[in-house]
Design a protein around this motif. Structure first.
Motif, short mmCIF file in Angstrom:
data_model
loop_
_atom_site.label_atom_id
_atom_site.label_comp_id
_atom_site.label_asym_id
_atom_site.label_seq_id
_atom_site.Cartn_x
_atom_site.Cartn_y
_atom_site.Cartn_z
N LEU A 119 0.82 -1.21 0.00
CA LEU A 119 0.00 0.00 0.00
C LEU A 119 0.86 1.26 0.00
O LEU A 119 0.54 2.23 -0.71
CB LEU A 119 -0.94 -0.01 1.21
CG LEU A 119 -2.09 -1.03 1.19
CD1 LEU A 119 -2.86 -1.01 2.51
CD2 LEU A 119 -3.02 -0.76 0.02
N LEU A 120 1.93 1.26 0.77
CA LEU A 120 2.81 2.43 0.80
C LEU A 120 3.46 2.67 -0.56
O LEU A 120 3.57 3.81 -1.02
CB LEU A 120 3.87 2.24 1.89
CG LEU A 120 3.37 2.27 3.34
CD1 LEU A 120 4.51 1.99 4.31
CD2 LEU A 120 2.74 3.62 3.64
N VAL A 121 3.90 1.59 -1.20
CA VAL A 121 4.51 1.73 -2.52
C VAL A 121 3.50 2.26 -3.52
O VAL A 121 3.80 3.12 -4.36
CB VAL A 121 5.11 0.39 -2.98
CG1 VAL A 121 5.57 0.48 -4.42
CG2 VAL A 121 6.28 0.00 -2.08
N THR A 122 2.27 1.75 -3.43
CA THR A 122 1.23 2.20 -4.34
C THR A 122 0.92 3.68 -4.12
O THR A 122 0.78 4.45 -5.08
CB THR A 122 -0.04 1.37 -4.15
OG1 THR A 122 0.27 -0.03 -4.35
CG2 THR A 122 -1.13 1.80 -5.11
N LEU A 123 0.84 4.10 -2.84
CA LEU A 123 0.59 5.51 -2.54
C LEU A 123 1.74 6.39 -3.00
O LEU A 123 1.54 7.51 -3.50
CB LEU A 123 0.35 5.68 -1.03
CG LEU A 123 -0.95 5.08 -0.49
CD1 LEU A 123 -1.01 5.23 1.04
CD2 LEU A 123 -2.16 5.75 -1.14
N LEU A 124 2.97 5.88 -2.82
CA LEU A 124 4.13 6.67 -3.26
C LEU A 124 4.13 6.85 -4.77
O LEU A 124 4.41 7.95 -5.28
CB LEU A 124 5.41 5.98 -2.79
CG LEU A 124 6.72 6.68 -3.17
CD1 LEU A 124 6.79 8.06 -2.53
CD2 LEU A 124 7.92 5.82 -2.74
N ILE A 125 3.83 5.77 -5.49
CA ILE A 125 3.79 5.88 -6.94
C ILE A 125 2.67 6.82 -7.39
O ILE A 125 2.83 7.61 -8.32
CB ILE A 125 3.62 4.48 -7.57
CG1 ILE A 125 4.87 3.61 -7.29
CG2 ILE A 125 3.38 4.59 -9.07
CD1 ILE A 125 4.74 2.18 -7.75
N ALA A 126 1.52 6.73 -6.68
CA ALA A 126 0.40 7.58 -7.05
C ALA A 126 0.66 9.04 -6.72
O ALA A 126 0.06 9.93 -7.33
CB ALA A 126 -0.87 7.12 -6.35
N SER A 127 1.55 9.31 -5.76
CA SER A 127 1.81 10.69 -5.36
C SER A 127 2.88 11.37 -6.21
O SER A 127 3.09 12.58 -6.09
CB SER A 127 2.25 10.73 -3.89
OG SER A 127 3.48 10.03 -3.72
N LEU A 128 3.54 10.62 -7.05
CA LEU A 128 4.60 11.18 -7.88
C LEU A 128 4.06 11.48 -9.29
O LEU A 128 3.40 10.64 -9.91
CB LEU A 128 5.79 10.23 -7.97
CG LEU A 128 6.50 9.92 -6.66
CD1 LEU A 128 7.64 8.93 -6.89
CD2 LEU A 128 7.05 11.21 -6.03
N LYS A 129 4.36 12.69 -9.78
CA LYS A 129 3.98 13.11 -11.12
C LYS A 129 5.21 13.64 -11.84
O LYS A 129 6.01 14.39 -11.25
CB LYS A 129 2.91 14.20 -11.07
CG LYS A 129 1.60 13.78 -10.43
CD LYS A 129 0.81 12.83 -11.32
CE LYS A 129 -0.55 12.52 -10.70
NZ LYS A 129 -1.33 11.58 -11.54
N VAL A 130 5.34 13.28 -13.10
CA VAL A 130 6.43 13.78 -13.93
C VAL A 130 5.86 14.85 -14.85
O VAL A 130 4.93 14.59 -15.62
CB VAL A 130 7.08 12.65 -14.75
CG1 VAL A 130 8.16 13.21 -15.65
CG2 VAL A 130 7.66 11.58 -13.80
#
Length: 287
Positions: free
Chosen positions: A14-25
């Protein structure tokens, strides 16, 4: 597998998923206008941008130059001529925040305002201005559209009238007008040429009259030119000052011969036309 290990794996996932979702390029030519719980955070980017999932919402804004084609507009010019005019507008977003906050869709708003301004500006001009002074109309369009687009965070670079379509009847009338204008210019040029030629001939005649020998040389040159073409008829011009005394003598001779009635039929040569005049009164013929 122990339940604690499963829980840890789930939490890490869940943390990895939230981290990926919180990053934008964000690309170099883009900006992200971020809202957190409905409140404006500002424009972020370019590069890697961190956002809070489920709390932040973003609007991606492209800052490259956009080429917008205005559809053809039916316009009635000031001299009551119907024309179809289209144009092209090039603009870019200079303030991403205002382009999102001040207007719902800056591209649509710019297009609609450009169409309205095009009809207004062209309607104030006549057909000749629309065809021959298009740069002035482009300048008016640019000032009006650029001034209106500033509050939207849009910078207008170019506004150009692309094409002008007029009725076929008007095209034929313009073609006839252009043809008449060309004929008028040709006649004026021909008249000026004749005027200059007459002035030159006048000067040449004055020069020849001052030098009789030059006039005789001109006669000889004319005869040489006539003989070069192998003509059967040769015209030899004689000045009046040469043949004048001869004509006078022939007239006096003719008058003297006519006064004598010694012969019943007299033939007198005419000095004018070279024909013989026969006096039939001596023969007793009625006239």
């Amino acid at each position: 597998m122990p339940s604690s290990v499963v829980v840890v794996i789930v939490v890490v996932a869940l943390l990895v998923t939230l981290l990926i979702a919180s990053l934008k390029v964000v690309r170099e030519y883009e900006r992200l206008v971020v809202f957190r719980l409905g409140r404006l955070r500002g424009a972020l980017g370019p590069g890697l941008v961190v956002m809070l999932p489920f709390f932040d919402r973003s609007v991606r804004v492209d800052q490259r130059v956009v080429t917008l084609t205005i559809p053809p507009q039916e316009v009635i010019t000031r001299d009551n001529v119907t024309a179809r005019v289209n144009a092209v507008v090039m603009f870019k977003v200079c303030d991403p925040v205002r382009s999102v906050m001040a207007v719902e869709n800056h591209a649509v708003a710019t297009s609609q305002f450009a169409q309205t301004t095009l009809r207004s500006v062209v309607g104030r001009a006549d057909l000749d201005t629309l065809l021959a002074h298009r740069a002035d109309l482009n300048e008016d369009l640019y000032r009006s559209i650029a001034q209106q687009a500033v509050p939207w965070g849009v910078d207008v670079d170019v506004v150009e009238i692309k094409d002008v379509e007029i009725p076929e009847m008007m095209q034929r009338a313009m073609a006839r007008q252009a043809e008449a204008e060309r004929e008028r210019r040709a006649k004026v040029i021909s008249a000026h040429g004749e005027l200059e030629a007459s002035e030159e001939l006048r000067d040449a005649a004055r020069t020849l009259s001052e030098a009789p020998a030059a006039l005789q040389l001109r006669y000889l040159q004319t005869l040489l030119e006539l003989g070069a073409d192998q003509n059967s008829t040769v015209v030899f011009p004689l000045p009046m000052d040469i043949i004048g005394p001869l004509m006078g003598a022939l007239d006096r001779f003719s008058a003297g011969a006519g006064s004598t009635a010694e012969h019943p039929t007299s033939t007198v040569p005419s000095a004018r036309n070279g024909m013989s005049v026969v006096d039939d009164r001596a023969e007793g013929h009625p006239r």
